[in-house]
Design an enzyme around this catalytic site. Structure first.
Site, PDB file in Angstrom:
ATOM      1  N   GLY A 184      -1.036   6.829  12.469  1.00 52.45           N
ATOM      2  CA  GLY A 184      -1.700   6.247  13.616  1.00 52.45           C
ATOM      3  C   GLY A 184      -3.017   5.545  13.328  1.00 52.45           C
ATOM      4  O   GLY A 184      -3.517   4.817  14.184  1.00 52.45           O
ATOM      5  N   ILE A 236      -2.813  10.993  11.549  1.00 50.15           N
ATOM      6  CA  ILE A 236      -3.884  10.114  11.044  1.00 50.15           C
ATOM      7  C   ILE A 236      -3.291   9.074  10.102  1.00 50.15           C
ATOM      8  O   ILE A 236      -3.671   7.899  10.119  1.00 50.15           O
ATOM      9  CB  ILE A 236      -4.988  10.933  10.334  1.00 50.15           C
ATOM     10  CG1 ILE A 236      -5.933  11.545  11.372  1.00 50.15           C
ATOM     11  CG2 ILE A 236      -5.799  10.092   9.359  1.00 50.15           C
ATOM     12  CD1 ILE A 236      -6.912  10.577  12.012  1.00 50.15           C
ATOM     13  N   GLY A 237      -2.339   9.496   9.272  1.00 48.26           N
ATOM     14  CA  GLY A 237      -1.690   8.567   8.346  1.00 48.26           C
ATOM     15  C   GLY A 237      -0.960   7.457   9.077  1.00 48.26           C
ATOM     16  O   GLY A 237      -1.175   6.271   8.810  1.00 48.26           O
ATOM     17  N   ALA A 254       0.851  -1.186   0.000  1.00 52.64           N
ATOM     18  CA  ALA A 254       0.000   0.000   0.000  1.00 52.64           C
ATOM     19  C   ALA A 254       0.886   1.235   0.000  1.00 52.64           C
ATOM     20  O   ALA A 254       1.878   1.297   0.742  1.00 52.64           O
ATOM     21  CB  ALA A 254      -0.904   0.006   1.224  1.00 52.64           C
ATOM     22  N   GLY A 303       1.449  12.194   8.500  1.00 57.64           N
ATOM     23  CA  GLY A 303       0.966  12.803   9.737  1.00 57.64           C
ATOM     24  C   GLY A 303       0.358  11.799  10.689  1.00 57.64           C
ATOM     25  O   GLY A 303       0.439  10.584  10.487  1.00 57.64           O
ATOM     26  N   LYS A 308     -21.510  11.295  10.011  1.00 55.14           N
ATOM     27  CA  LYS A 308     -20.245  11.541  10.707  1.00 55.14           C
ATOM     28  C   LYS A 308     -19.858  13.018  10.659  1.00 55.14           C
ATOM     29  O   LYS A 308     -19.559  13.648  11.673  1.00 55.14           O
ATOM     30  CB  LYS A 308     -19.152  10.663  10.090  1.00 55.14           C
ATOM     31  CG  LYS A 308     -17.820  10.725  10.834  1.00 55.14           C
ATOM     32  CD  LYS A 308     -16.854  11.685  10.203  1.00 55.14           C
ATOM     33  CE  LYS A 308     -15.626  11.868  11.091  1.00 55.14           C
ATOM     34  NZ  LYS A 308     -14.619  12.733  10.483  1.00 55.14           N
TER      35      LYS A 308
END
Length: 390
Positions: A17, A14-15, A6, A12, A218
């Site tokens: 973690g 979010i990327g 992948a 960052g 969301k």
């Protein structure tokens, strides 16, 4: 070594973690791509990092390994080569950056020879982010018209909705990420199923045929509530989101704003009142969690994006106004977002202050919010801007 690969744009929190963590847990080798020298150098020098889930009954730590990192600013050819042989491309770069990562993805898709289409999934806080990315990739300057039919056979674009809070990280955290234990990652399956293909497997992903109800629920609940608490909290000099929500007035306002968005969600998507009420209560409990130590300014940053037409306040408020429904609480949130100016470390808040100073109220609403006089909500937002400018 894993045979599945992948490529993920954005090194960052979010990327690293969330997205890369789930890809790693599925068995993918992850290739991080970014333009930030410091983050790429750290990833290249460090063979593992940890992701610690907080806010639950106990902390849980996962160790992430089997990754590489490439600087796309200096090694574009290497990025193209990696994508050309990858199974999945994901990104968490921010909606405004999608147009910058599109050219390299387009070049890589053109070079693909695999019979299995590349899966492209944008993991952004925006409705239809993968569609937006696909639009940039298919732009004639990136993919000539005569190559479009071949292009479409080589790739499947799937929109997604992600939900996981990443609080402010300790200054000495390095690559390690502390992240909320709760998460939701929903991806549409139709790009594969409509052509008789099987979607790829990713740990923790919920595959659905119709993503819109999930993504709007969301965005108009989690993001609306989170940002409302942040902007009112900032106005009242609160440090953390949980501090803001301990203020009974702020908590009442957040509930009122989410009652308005819930009215839209229930009537638009057929979700029951009871189900949506349960979801709202769960979200407010999550963002009230003191263990997250979620800094108000972190949540409020980028007010220009958050005040745009399809975002967390104006998205639902515009639709509700057209229906003739109540939007008083959302209008209050919009005012507080306009007051989020010149916040240290946030360029957009400084730009917002500059726009407000240099333009009249109508021009500000057109420029920042993307509204026109044809929109029912337009005069109400103009009044808010006039009040903020006064």
């Amino acid at each position: 070594m894993s045979s599945m690969k992948a490529v993920h744009f954005g090194g960052g929190n979010i990327g690293r973690g969330f997205v890369a963590e789930k890809l790693h847990m599925t068995g993918y080798e992850v290739v991080f791509v970014d333009v930030m020298d410091s983050i790429i150098e750290q990833l290249q020098k460090t063979k593992s990092y940890t992701v610690t889930e907080i806010g639950g009954e106990s902390e849980k730590t996962n160790t992430i390994t089997n990754y590489r990192a490439i600087n796309s600013k200096t090694h574009e050819a290497d990025v193209i080569k990696e994508i050309a042989s990858a199974d999945i491309v994901t990104c968490a770069v921010g909606p405004n950056i999608l147009k910058f990562i599109a050219p390299v993805i387009a070049k890589a898709i053109d070079r693909r020879t695999s019979s299995t289409p590349l899966a492209v999934i944008a993991c952004e806080n925006a409705i239809g982010a993968t569609d937006t990315l696909a639009g940039h990739i298919k732009d004639p300057k990136n993919t000539p018209d005569h190559k479009l039919s071949e292009h479409d056979s080589k790739v499947r674009y799937a929109n997604s909705a992600i939900d996981r809070i990443v609080p402010q990280q300790p200054a000495n955290a390095g690559l390690n990420v502390s992240i909320e234990s709760f998460f939701e990652w929903v991806v549409e399956s139709t790009p594969w199923t409509k052509t008789g293909l099987k979607h790829p497997e990713i740990e923790g992903v919920k595959w659905v045929e119709d993503l819109v109800p999930y993504i709007e629920r969301k965005l108009f609940t989690v993001n609306t509530g989170h940002a409302a608490a942040a902007y009112y909290g900032h106005a009242r000099h609160k440090k953390f989101i949980h501090d803001a929500l301990e203020d009974h007035e702020i908590k009442k306002i957040v509930h009122e704003a989410l009652a308005e968005t819930s009215h839209l969600i229930v009537h638009k998507h057929g979700i029951t009142n009871q189900e949506q009420k349960h979801y709202v209560n769960k979200i407010i409990k999550r963002i009230s969690n003191p263990h997250l130590e979620d800094v108000v300014e972190r949540v409020g940053r980028a007010p220009l994006r958050k005040l745009s037409r399809k975002e967390r306040f104006l998205g639902p408020a515009t639709e509700l106004a057209e229906r003739g429904d109540n939007i008083d609480a959302l209008l209050g949130c919009i005012e507080m977002a306009f007051r989020f100016q010149n916040v240290e470390g946030d360029e957009e808040s400084a730009e917002l202050a500059k726009i407000l100073k240099e333009h009249d109220a109508k021009s500000v609403v057109e420029k920042v919010c993307g509204l026109t006089e044809k929109d029912k909500i337009f005069p109400q937002v103009v009044k808010i801007v006039e009040k903020v400018k006064a």
